[in-house]
Design an enzyme around this catalytic site. Sequence first.
Site, PDB file in Angstrom:
ATOM      1  N   GLY A  17       6.778   5.288   8.242  1.00  0.00           N
ATOM      2  CA  GLY A  17       5.954   6.485   8.295  1.00  0.00           C
ATOM      3  C   GLY A  17       6.099   7.165   9.642  1.00  0.00           C
ATOM      4  O   GLY A  17       7.119   7.027  10.327  1.00  0.00           O
ATOM      5  N   SER A  18       5.074   7.872  10.044  1.00  0.00           N
ATOM      6  CA  SER A  18       5.130   8.641  11.285  1.00  0.00           C
ATOM      7  C   SER A  18       5.014   7.737  12.506  1.00  0.00           C
ATOM      8  O   SER A  18       4.435   6.644  12.451  1.00  0.00           O
ATOM      9  CB  SER A  18       3.998   9.673  11.322  1.00  0.00           C
ATOM     10  OG  SER A  18       2.741   9.022  11.490  1.00  0.00           O
ATOM     11  N   THR A  19       5.559   8.213  13.611  1.00  0.00           N
ATOM     12  CA  THR A  19       5.445   7.471  14.868  1.00  0.00           C
ATOM     13  C   THR A  19       3.991   7.361  15.304  1.00  0.00           C
ATOM     14  O   THR A  19       3.564   6.327  15.828  1.00  0.00           O
ATOM     15  CB  THR A  19       6.294   8.159  15.949  1.00  0.00           C
ATOM     16  OG1 THR A  19       7.679   8.028  15.594  1.00  0.00           O
ATOM     17  CG2 THR A  19       6.079   7.525  17.313  1.00  0.00           C
ATOM     18  N   ARG A  20       3.230   8.404  15.062  1.00  0.00           N
ATOM     19  CA  ARG A  20       1.810   8.379  15.451  1.00  0.00           C
ATOM     20  C   ARG A  20       1.085   7.226  14.770  1.00  0.00           C
ATOM     21  O   ARG A  20       0.368   6.455  15.419  1.00  0.00           O
ATOM     22  CB  ARG A  20       1.150   9.713  15.074  1.00  0.00           C
ATOM     23  CG  ARG A  20      -0.344   9.794  15.385  1.00  0.00           C
ATOM     24  CD  ARG A  20      -0.928  11.123  14.919  1.00  0.00           C
ATOM     25  NE  ARG A  20      -0.807  11.297  13.483  1.00  0.00           N
ATOM     26  CZ  ARG A  20      -1.672  10.785  12.601  1.00  0.00           C
ATOM     27  NH1 ARG A  20      -2.710  10.057  13.021  1.00  0.00           N
ATOM     28  NH2 ARG A  20      -1.507  10.994  11.303  1.00  0.00           N
ATOM     29  N   GLY A  38       2.580   4.650  13.242  1.00  0.00           N
ATOM     30  CA  GLY A  38       3.284   3.410  13.558  1.00  0.00           C
ATOM     31  C   GLY A  38       2.773   2.758  14.828  1.00  0.00           C
ATOM     32  O   GLY A  38       2.653   1.523  14.908  1.00  0.00           O
ATOM     33  N   LYS A  53       0.860  -1.179   0.000  1.00  0.00           N
ATOM     34  CA  LYS A  53       0.000   0.000   0.000  1.00  0.00           C
ATOM     35  C   LYS A  53       0.899   1.232   0.000  1.00  0.00           C
ATOM     36  O   LYS A  53       1.479   1.602   1.011  1.00  0.00           O
ATOM     37  CB  LYS A  53      -0.904   0.010   1.245  1.00  0.00           C
ATOM     38  CG  LYS A  53      -2.225   0.790   1.087  1.00  0.00           C
ATOM     39  CD  LYS A  53      -2.084   2.287   0.924  1.00  0.00           C
ATOM     40  CE  LYS A  53      -1.830   2.977   2.250  1.00  0.00           C
ATOM     41  NZ  LYS A  53      -1.833   4.498   2.058  1.00  0.00           N
ATOM     42  N   CYS A  59      13.480  11.052   7.253  1.00  0.00           N
ATOM     43  CA  CYS A  59      13.331  10.726   8.674  1.00  0.00           C
ATOM     44  C   CYS A  59      14.654  10.832   9.420  1.00  0.00           C
ATOM     45  O   CYS A  59      14.674  11.060  10.626  1.00  0.00           O
ATOM     46  CB  CYS A  59      12.740   9.327   8.832  1.00  0.00           C
ATOM     47  SG  CYS A  59      13.674   8.049   7.953  1.00  0.00           S
TER      48      CYS A  59
END
Length: 489
Positions: free
Chosen positions: A232-235, A237, A179, A290
């Site tokens: 991707g972002s920690t949020r 993840g 994706k 990142c």
Amino acid sequence: MLGQVYDGRALINGARVHARSGQTFDCISPVDGRLLTTVARCGQADVDAAVAAGRAAFEDRRWCGMAPAARKRVMIKFADQLLVHADELALMETLDMGKPIRYARNVDVNSAANCLRWYGEAVDKIYDEIAPTASTALALIQREPMGVVGVIVPWNYPMIMAAWKIGPALAAGNSVVLKPSEKSPLTALRLAELALEAGLPPGVFNVVPGYGLEAGSPLALHMDVDCIAFTGSTRVGKKIHVMAGQSNLKRAWTELGGKSPNIVFADCPDLDKAVEAAVGNIFFNQGESCNAPSRLFVEAGIREQFLEKALALVPGYMPANPLAPDTVMGAIVDQTQMDSVLRYIELGKQEGAALLAGGEQALLDTGGCYVQPTIFAGVTPDMTIAREEIFGPVLSVLSFTDTAEVVRQANQSIYGLQAAVWTRDINKAHGVARALKAGTVHVNQYDEDDITVPFGGYKQSGVGRDKSLHAFDKYTETKTTWIRIDSPV
């Protein structure tokens, strides 16, 4: 060249298909705001179909049942296909997410091809183990492919991030459902076509474009996906790990955010080189990396000299048309991300940091998304721009006088992806490198990289490692087989 028509349909079970719902979303270029194409807006039904195709391919062993040498040949041909279509892929990447075409061609395409080739070459060179046992037994320790691997990748390095995950996953014999980010879906779809042309059997590599909640979440929650790999972002993840646990306890691997500290001591062996690395790496890829060295710690005694040299380099990084061959900084991926970067710049000014360069939107007349290279000085560790990942061309400069204190401040972050230390003192270099809580630490350089070394982070920068042979650990199960031996001799 710019009249290219791109196919935005999903690729499932070897065929291009529309989303089952018939829905699409617009793919807008950040270069100038043009509509590139409409893209299949995949949802649960499409993910189900892709996973079913991957499962069928895995169970009938059309890929994992091939001899390792045969899989190797397909992977190498897949890598070759990227180079054959390098100009096409580079243009697609630049129009889709805004990076300079010179880097899309020379960095992204080449790195993705090299990654696929490297894992292909590794397929028939990794040996399993025999454990030391008593003479009455034989214990085999073997790697086996997991099955269906879900992959979710970001928009900053679409081809490279995909290759880092599909390379080892496919080489190990798994099926993959990818994706891509809805902000940069085009090269992922083209990669799947090139894989088919290289001889990868239908159903082994499927691509479902769409939004996170509509396509990403169903993939992470799917009960027939054995492993999910996310960058991707920690949020987001954190949510991936939760969904993996809520569903079938699938393996979850994440490469997440960073706020990488770059520490320059007064005894830096080459100040010009340190300045060039600090400036060049924060502004490379428009700061959308990142592992960008976004927190620069400069020892007080050389601070003014360092800043003078850094500011002299800034004009060379002014954003320009990404399609021009000499452009070094292109467009931010979209309006939403540009607004986020500009918001952080305003917070920096409001919280008392000194804006030394940039700070504004650029090239407003193009219809694209551009931000000036920005440098703040007088930054303190409590400021938002020193704590949160901006993901844009913004450098925060902090000053220090004590080694122990700068290490403490460098480690005072929820992230731990990358770091650097500049000093001619070998004891200081080793001591600080050991003390920094980061997955990668550079000494007297910042941008060395190779597929042979693992990449990943400590703390909230993620779980697991991409690249190197270590990546095979993420996409294989380890099986022990005990065999009884009652020898007559």
